[in-house]
Motif scaffolding. Sequence first.
Motif, PDB file in Angstrom:
ATOM      1  N   LEU A   1       0.816  -1.215   0.000  1.00 27.90           N
ATOM      2  CA  LEU A   1       0.000   0.000   0.000  1.00 27.90           C
ATOM      3  C   LEU A   1       0.849   1.264   0.000  1.00 27.90           C
ATOM      4  CD1 LEU A   1      -3.085   0.685   0.382  1.00 27.90           C
ATOM      5  CD2 LEU A   1      -2.562   0.956   2.788  1.00 27.90           C
ATOM      6  N   LYS A   2       0.543   2.160  -0.983  1.00 31.57           N
ATOM      7  CA  LYS A   2       1.148   3.487  -0.939  1.00 31.57           C
ATOM      8  C   LYS A   2       0.140   4.298  -0.134  1.00 31.57           C
ATOM      9  CE  LYS A   2       1.886   2.473  -5.717  1.00 31.57           C
ATOM     10  NZ  LYS A   2       1.180   2.627  -6.994  1.00 31.57           N
ATOM     11  N   LEU A   3       0.578   4.971   0.916  1.00 27.58           N
ATOM     12  CA  LEU A   3      -0.435   5.625   1.760  1.00 27.58           C
ATOM     13  C   LEU A   3      -0.992   6.900   1.127  1.00 27.58           C
ATOM     14  CD1 LEU A   3      -0.226   5.468   5.615  1.00 27.58           C
ATOM     15  CD2 LEU A   3      -2.143   5.023   4.111  1.00 27.58           C
ATOM     16  N   THR A   4      -1.647   6.702  -0.025  1.00 26.67           N
ATOM     17  CA  THR A   4      -2.407   7.794  -0.615  1.00 26.67           C
ATOM     18  C   THR A   4      -3.840   7.314  -0.639  1.00 26.67           C
ATOM     19  OG1 THR A   4      -2.281   6.925  -2.851  1.00 26.67           O
ATOM     20  CG2 THR A   4      -0.487   8.384  -2.157  1.00 26.67           C
ATOM     21  N   SER A   5      -4.806   8.264  -0.586  1.00 27.53           N
ATOM     22  CA  SER A   5      -6.195   7.816  -0.541  1.00 27.53           C
ATOM     23  C   SER A   5      -6.585   7.115  -1.833  1.00 27.53           C
ATOM     24  CB  SER A   5      -7.133   8.975  -0.216  1.00 27.53           C
ATOM     25  OG  SER A   5      -6.767  10.100  -0.938  1.00 27.53           O
ATOM     26  N   GLY A   6      -5.978   7.511  -2.988  1.00 27.82           N
ATOM     27  CA  GLY A   6      -6.295   6.863  -4.265  1.00 27.82           C
ATOM     28  C   GLY A   6      -5.916   5.399  -4.261  1.00 27.82           C
ATOM     29  N   ASP A   7      -4.786   5.072  -3.628  1.00 27.96           N
ATOM     30  CA  ASP A   7      -4.375   3.669  -3.582  1.00 27.96           C
ATOM     31  C   ASP A   7      -5.166   2.919  -2.512  1.00 27.96           C
ATOM     32  OD1 ASP A   7      -2.599   1.711  -4.756  1.00 27.96           O
ATOM     33  OD2 ASP A   7      -1.772   1.532  -2.737  1.00 27.96           O
ATOM     34  N   TYR A   8      -5.369   3.582  -1.360  1.00 28.20           N
ATOM     35  CA  TYR A   8      -6.086   2.921  -0.266  1.00 28.20           C
ATOM     36  C   TYR A   8      -7.533   2.617  -0.662  1.00 28.20           C
ATOM     37  CZ  TYR A   8      -8.005   2.007   4.384  1.00 28.20           C
ATOM     38  OH  TYR A   8      -8.625   1.422   5.460  1.00 28.20           O
ATOM     39  N   PHE A   9      -8.211   3.610  -1.282  1.00 26.05           N
ATOM     40  CA  PHE A   9      -9.631   3.429  -1.567  1.00 26.05           C
ATOM     41  C   PHE A   9      -9.914   2.798  -2.931  1.00 26.05           C
ATOM     42  CE2 PHE A   9      -9.978   7.113   1.499  1.00 26.05           C
ATOM     43  CZ  PHE A   9     -10.497   6.357   2.535  1.00 26.05           C
ATOM     44  N   LEU A  10      -9.018   2.977  -3.912  1.00 27.55           N
ATOM     45  CA  LEU A  10      -9.343   2.507  -5.269  1.00 27.55           C
ATOM     46  C   LEU A  10      -8.275   1.629  -5.900  1.00 27.55           C
ATOM     47  CD1 LEU A  10     -10.943   5.687  -6.922  1.00 27.55           C
ATOM     48  CD2 LEU A  10     -12.090   3.762  -5.882  1.00 27.55           C
ATOM     49  N   ALA A  11      -7.291   1.170  -5.141  1.00 24.98           N
ATOM     50  CA  ALA A  11      -6.215   0.333  -5.678  1.00 24.98           C
ATOM     51  C   ALA A  11      -5.615   0.959  -6.941  1.00 24.98           C
ATOM     52  CB  ALA A  11      -6.727  -1.074  -5.959  1.00 24.98           C
ATOM     53  N   SER A  12      -5.510   2.279  -6.943  1.00 22.82           N
ATOM     54  CA  SER A  12      -4.935   3.059  -8.055  1.00 22.82           C
ATOM     55  C   SER A  12      -5.594   2.764  -9.406  1.00 22.82           C
ATOM     56  CB  SER A  12      -3.422   2.832  -8.159  1.00 22.82           C
ATOM     57  OG  SER A  12      -2.791   3.246  -6.975  1.00 22.82           O
ATOM     58  N   ARG A  13      -6.869   2.413  -9.403  1.00 27.48           N
ATOM     59  CA  ARG A  13      -7.644   2.136 -10.633  1.00 27.48           C
ATOM     60  C   ARG A  13      -6.894   1.190 -11.564  1.00 27.48           C
ATOM     61  NH1 ARG A  13     -11.625   6.545 -10.602  1.00 27.48           N
ATOM     62  NH2 ARG A  13     -10.770   8.226  -9.370  1.00 27.48           N
ATOM     63  N   GLY A  14      -6.452   0.064 -11.021  1.00 24.97           N
ATOM     64  CA  GLY A  14      -5.642  -0.837 -11.846  1.00 24.97           C
ATOM     65  C   GLY A  14      -6.138  -2.278 -11.881  1.00 24.97           C
ATOM     66  N   ILE A  15      -7.433  -2.510 -11.589  1.00 23.18           N
ATOM     67  CA  ILE A  15      -7.944  -3.882 -11.477  1.00 23.18           C
ATOM     68  C   ILE A  15      -8.327  -4.448 -12.862  1.00 23.18           C
ATOM     69  CG2 ILE A  15      -9.800  -5.296 -10.463  1.00 23.18           C
ATOM     70  CD1 ILE A  15      -7.772  -4.303  -8.365  1.00 23.18           C
ATOM     71  N   GLY A  16      -7.882  -5.678 -13.132  1.00 21.74           N
ATOM     72  CA  GLY A  16      -8.147  -6.329 -14.425  1.00 21.74           C
ATOM     73  C   GLY A  16      -9.494  -7.035 -14.458  1.00 21.74           C
ATOM     74  N   PRO A  17      -9.851  -7.648 -15.626  1.00 18.78           N
ATOM     75  CA  PRO A  17     -11.194  -8.225 -15.803  1.00 18.78           C
ATOM     76  C   PRO A  17     -11.545  -9.331 -14.810  1.00 18.78           C
ATOM     77  CG  PRO A  17      -9.938  -8.341 -17.863  1.00 18.78           C
ATOM     78  CD  PRO A  17      -9.032  -7.760 -16.844  1.00 18.78           C
TER      79      PRO A  17
END
Lengths: 81, 510
Positions: free
Chosen positions: B24-40
């Motif tokens: 985890l990078k302690l930014t809210s984008g990574d904490y709450f949205l996994a950095s918008r990187g989820i695959g199918p």
Amino acid sequence: MKWLILILILALSILHHDVWWWTSEERIMGFIPIGLAWHAFISIAASAVWALAVFTCWPDELDKRFEEPASTTAESGSEGE
Amino acid sequence: MVLGIIIGYFCFLLGLGIFGSRLLKLTSGDYFLASRGIGPFMLLMSIFGTTMTAFALVGSTGATYKLGIGIYGKMASWSGIVHSAVFFLIGAKVWAIGKEHGYMTQLSYLRDRYQSNSLPLVLFPILVGFVTVYILMGVMGGGAFLEALLGKDVEGTPNMPKWLGMLTICGVVMFYVFWGGMRATAWANTIQTLVFMGTGVVAFYVITKGAGGVDSFFEAASKATDAVANSDASNRMTRARIGKGEFATYFLIPLSVGMFPHLFQHWLTAKKASNFKLTVIAHPVCILITWLPCCLIGMWAAGILPAETPSNAVLAIMVKRFSSSEVLRGILGAGVLAAIMSSMDSQFLCISSMFTNDIVVPHCGKDKYSEKQRVWMGRIFVVIVVAACYIIGLISNKSVFKIGVWCFSGFSSLVPIVVAALYWKRSNRQGVIASAVSVAVLWLGGLAFVFSDTLTEQVFGGKFLIAGLHPVTALISVSTVVLIAVTLMTSPPDEGLVEKFFGAQDSESE
């Protein structure tokens, strides 16, 4: 094609209301009541209809909106995010 | 042995939280949205795992035991049609708007879409109220399942009393969500979804053979069905206990996924809009794999168990009675808990992000607290909500299915709001706020009938139905009419606002 998908979904919704098997104790494969088997078929049919929708009517522009700036950045020699 | 396997599974999840925290990078984008990187595949597993909860396993088995096989048609096959429609028409579009404008929650989108700071203040308590009931369903279902599965000692004291089971489940989920954020949640959801689908198939095989009492699977299944057909509960093989109007109007219940704030957040985690394709296609079949065995087990239970067995305990009793091996029983128990926890984690994370991003930041300013402080505030808010669920869970013994359906009815009634936001340029904040308030008032009124059978009997003379239809019909009708009427009676939104959300799309499509 959008109209065909819509008609298929409406057809599924009508077939979902299978009043003709409401109180039937008839069975499929000896153990699944026909009312339950019919609805299992509806689930599979729904998957097929949605597959048709995805392959023929998917809004590709949703991704294209974000691809364009990325390719511009790549052309200028940067990797982007 | 059973308890040991379940504790081992809990430890595995705790380990996953610790592993997630290292990534985890302690930014809210990574904490709450996994950095918008989820695959199918992970998107399918996390969305499916999130929508399948105690309701799908414990609730469906218990409800089929009470009302018959129509439960599958009421919820599962309707969901196969409606959920995929929502992912196709709402989910993918929301993803694109979320990515374009950097939204992290449903409320941040709606605030911007309607340029209203009051809208999140109105919607936040409503959504948190509905999510609380949803969490309550998981907490109660999990506690009741563990108590029934682990049985009692020689003195008749439960080996895992309900209060301890509920406390353990809440503690484990909070730990891995707090330490690993969305990344750990997405991983946990994927693993837990595979666990509960896999163990579900094994459980079905074992229970079928046990219930039928012979070695051949199909012969055993036929014998189990024979037992129901020859019992007083033979109407569980039909829909004799379900009204036709009620059955038809249940298609409105699965619309609720359009307004689940925790699912909204999962949509935003996708790397691309096309990653939704697998979810749209496979979701109905995944529902089938989960629900069909549960409904058959519930139907067979009606021919085997005493008439007054508590519905929330039916699945655990069937697992306990028909799986002779303790190891297998432990694995099957862990599978059911996996399904329950794979929804609770997303709900915890979502209310935490809504509190942080939609209440704290807009009203205290971005600079007043650091990212780390904001994440911690969200965690404290979750602890408060979970504590409330825990206390209600201790004193209530209502059916998980009944609570779940009313919770979903509330979310479904808010769906006109997101549809208007995405597709109706003329919609404005006055209409949306009025619609949300109408839903809150009607839903709270209906909650009394969900928790009081006596009141339902007095007012409706039996089931909580209005003119034979499920009350969600009235809720959605009222919320839609109020939305349209108030919008048309008030001034249209600014052209600039319409241009911001519709202009770019229109010009692209031209």
